[in-house]
Design an enzyme around this catalytic site. Structure first.
Site, PDB file in Angstrom:
ATOM      1  N   LYS A  25     -17.913  -8.186   8.539  1.00 38.50           N
ATOM      2  CA  LYS A  25     -18.427  -8.011   9.899  1.00 38.50           C
ATOM      3  C   LYS A  25     -19.945  -8.089   9.799  1.00 38.50           C
ATOM      4  O   LYS A  25     -20.670  -7.166  10.193  1.00 38.50           O
ATOM      5  CB  LYS A  25     -17.916  -6.668  10.461  1.00 38.50           C
TER       6      LYS A  25
ATOM      7  N   TYR B   4     -13.413   4.175   3.072  1.00 44.28           N
ATOM      8  CA  TYR B   4     -12.403   5.132   2.610  1.00 44.28           C
ATOM      9  C   TYR B   4     -13.006   6.210   1.713  1.00 44.28           C
ATOM     10  O   TYR B   4     -12.484   7.312   1.630  1.00 44.28           O
ATOM     11  CB  TYR B   4     -11.306   4.408   1.811  1.00 44.28           C
TER      12      TYR B   4
ATOM     13  N   ASP C  43     -12.721  -9.687  13.139  1.00 46.83           N
ATOM     14  CA  ASP C  43     -11.985  -9.811  14.409  1.00 46.83           C
ATOM     15  C   ASP C  43     -11.389 -11.215  14.533  1.00 46.83           C
ATOM     16  O   ASP C  43     -10.223 -11.392  14.905  1.00 46.83           O
ATOM     17  CB  ASP C  43     -12.881  -9.457  15.626  1.00 46.83           C
TER      18      ASP C  43
ATOM     19  N   ASP D  18      -1.390  -5.426   6.929  1.00 46.80           N
ATOM     20  CA  ASP D  18      -0.238  -5.086   7.780  1.00 46.80           C
ATOM     21  C   ASP D  18       0.082  -6.248   8.716  1.00 46.80           C
ATOM     22  O   ASP D  18       1.245  -6.582   8.944  1.00 46.80           O
ATOM     23  CB  ASP D  18      -0.517  -3.833   8.626  1.00 46.80           C
TER      24      ASP D  18
ATOM     25  N   ASP E 218      -6.809  -3.160   4.645  1.00 43.81           N
ATOM     26  CA  ASP E 218      -5.676  -2.324   5.066  1.00 43.81           C
ATOM     27  C   ASP E 218      -5.075  -2.879   6.348  1.00 43.81           C
ATOM     28  O   ASP E 218      -3.860  -3.066   6.462  1.00 43.81           O
ATOM     29  CB  ASP E 218      -6.175  -0.889   5.288  1.00 43.81           C
TER      30      ASP E 218
HETATM   31  C1  IPM Z   1      -1.833   1.262   2.431  1.00 48.19           C
HETATM   32  C2  IPM Z   1      -1.662   2.535   3.209  1.00 48.19           C
HETATM   33  C3  IPM Z   1      -2.642   3.567   2.686  1.00 48.19           C
HETATM   34  C4  IPM Z   1      -4.042   3.030   2.886  1.00 48.19           C
HETATM   35  C5  IPM Z   1      -2.497   4.976   3.299  1.00 48.19           C
HETATM   36  C6  IPM Z   1      -1.087   5.510   3.157  1.00 48.19           C
HETATM   37  C7  IPM Z   1      -3.475   5.932   2.737  1.00 48.19           C
HETATM   38  O1  IPM Z   1      -1.817   2.288   4.562  1.00 48.19           O
HETATM   39  O2  IPM Z   1      -1.654   1.299   1.189  1.00 48.19           O
HETATM   40  O3  IPM Z   1      -2.093   0.232   3.037  1.00 48.19           O
HETATM   41  O4  IPM Z   1      -4.612   3.177   3.973  1.00 48.19           O
HETATM   42  O5  IPM Z   1      -4.564   2.440   1.955  1.00 48.19           O
HETATM   43 MG    MG Z   2      -1.990   0.219   5.064  1.00 48.21          MG
END
Ligand code: IPM
Ligand code: MG
Length: 357
Positions: free
Chosen positions: A190, A140, A222, A250, A246
């Site tokens: 990884k 990032y 993975d 999710d 990240d």
């Molecule tokens: C998160 C989001 C952010 C990230 C984005 C909005 C920049 O997806 O906080 O997980 O990638 O960190």
């Molecule tokens: Mg995110």
């Protein structure tokens, strides 16, 4: 006195933050907190009003705050902006500016929502995992980065990089978290392909020597993605880099039924924290009063726990969430047969009422 900076941001951000603030104010009364609550701009809203997604005024206020509560940033109307002015840059800016390297993302399944998950109830029931994501380094932020003209075509590039000290401090957060929980830590990398991961693994191993009680394992990312949907309850704490975290967070969110349920805390080494739901600004439902405010409300609980040292009040909020779910109240993202559909405000009001039960 504790200074709280509130940054509602874009999309559903203002709606969900308004409900979370109701909860914070009520809990403040109950717990006798002395709070000074300030509002500020971030993301697209800040760009619209001040020409930058992380304006000077916000930066100043953020540096003075003891804790920050953030809604969400981003929206389709901002996608054509110059890269440095996009809402996401505001979020990355504040994380980096305040050195918020340790991102805690707990994924807990409330038993009432076992059927809201897309996975079988037996796979997810009782789920309680914590993802510790490194937040101010890795791909990032690595340099060099850019899009350039090379050999007659455009060339895009980023750099995945971690220093030993960056790995060490996030590993330590992972081990310390594991000590307070099930004493198992899985480090995700990884290392079969990336040098940066090879170093990651070596440093995590080394830090592990300081925590002999914690059972440390390593997993390739993975496989970790696969294991999260195959048998998520095998995990206690996971520690990983910025981008893997990240993505995995999710996936972990969906195990709990809805991404609308997951809070997060981003901490620096001085104990300042930024608290935000892990979901985005959901422009598709913004302004319609149907967003689930629970992730933001639960982020307030994390704020009370980590920045204000009020575990009692954090638990009170978490219990209120359980109670409201017991009452059968559901926003559309977690709605199911036989439940009562409520909007953002209805859910917020019910949570405030449940604080007093
Ligand atoms: C998160 C989001 C952010 C990230 C984005 C909005 C920049 O997806 O906080 O997980 O990638 O960190
Ligand atoms: Mg995110």
């Amino acid at each position: 006195m504790s200074r709280i900076l509130v940054l509602p941001g874009d999309g559903i951000g203002p709606e969900i933050v308004a409900e979370a603030l109701k909860v914070l104010e009520r809990v403040g009364e109950i717990g006798g907190l002395d709070l000074e609550i300030d509002q500020g701009l971030i993301g697209g809203a800040a760009h619209d009003a001040a020409g930058h997604p992380y304006p000077e005024a916000t930066r100043g206020a953020a540096r003075r705050a003891d804790a920050i509560l953030l809604g969400a940033v981003g929206g389709p109307q901002y996608e054509s902006l110059e890269r440095d002015l996009r809402p996401e840059r505001g979020l990355l800016g504040i994380r980096s500016d305040l050195g918020l390297f340790a991102n805690l993302r707990p994924a807990i399944l409330y038993p009432q929502l076992a059927s809201a998950s897309t996975l079988k109830p037996e796979v997810v029931s009782g789920l309680d995992i914590l993802i510790v994501r490194e937040l101010t380094g890795g791909i990032y932020f690595g340099q060099p980065r850019g899009i350039e003209e090379r050999g007659g075509e455009r060339y895009g590039f980023n750099t995945a990089a971690y220093s030993e000290s960056e790995i060490e401090r996030i590993a330590r957060v992972g081990f310390e978290a594991a000590m307070k929980r099930g004493k198992r830590l899985c480090s995700v990398d990884k290392a079969n392909v990336l040098e940066v991961s090879e170093l990651w693994r070596e440093v995590v191993e080394r830090v592990g020597k300081e925590f002999p009680e914690v059972e440390l394992s390593h997993m390739y990312v993975d496989n970790a993605a696969m294991q999260l949907v195959r048998d998520p309850k095998q995990f206690d704490v996971m520690v990983t880099g910025n981008m893997f975290g990240d993505i995995l967070s999710d996936a972990a969110a969906m195990l709990t039924g809805s991404i609308g349920m997951l809070p997060s805390a981003s901490l620096n080494s001085e104990g300042v924290g930024l608290y935000e739901p892990i979901h985005g600004s959901a422009p598709d439902i913004a302004g319609q009063g149907k967003a689930n405010p629970m992730a933001t409300v639960l982020s307030v609980a994390m704020l009370l726990r980590h920045s204000l040292n009020r575990n009692d009040l954090a638990e009170r909020i978490e219990q209120a969430v359980g109670r409201v779910l017991d009452q059968g109240l559901r926003t559309p993202d977690i709605f199911g047969e036989g439940m009562t559909l409520v909007g953002t405000q209805g859910m917020g009001d019910a949570l405030v009422a449940a604080l007093d039960d």
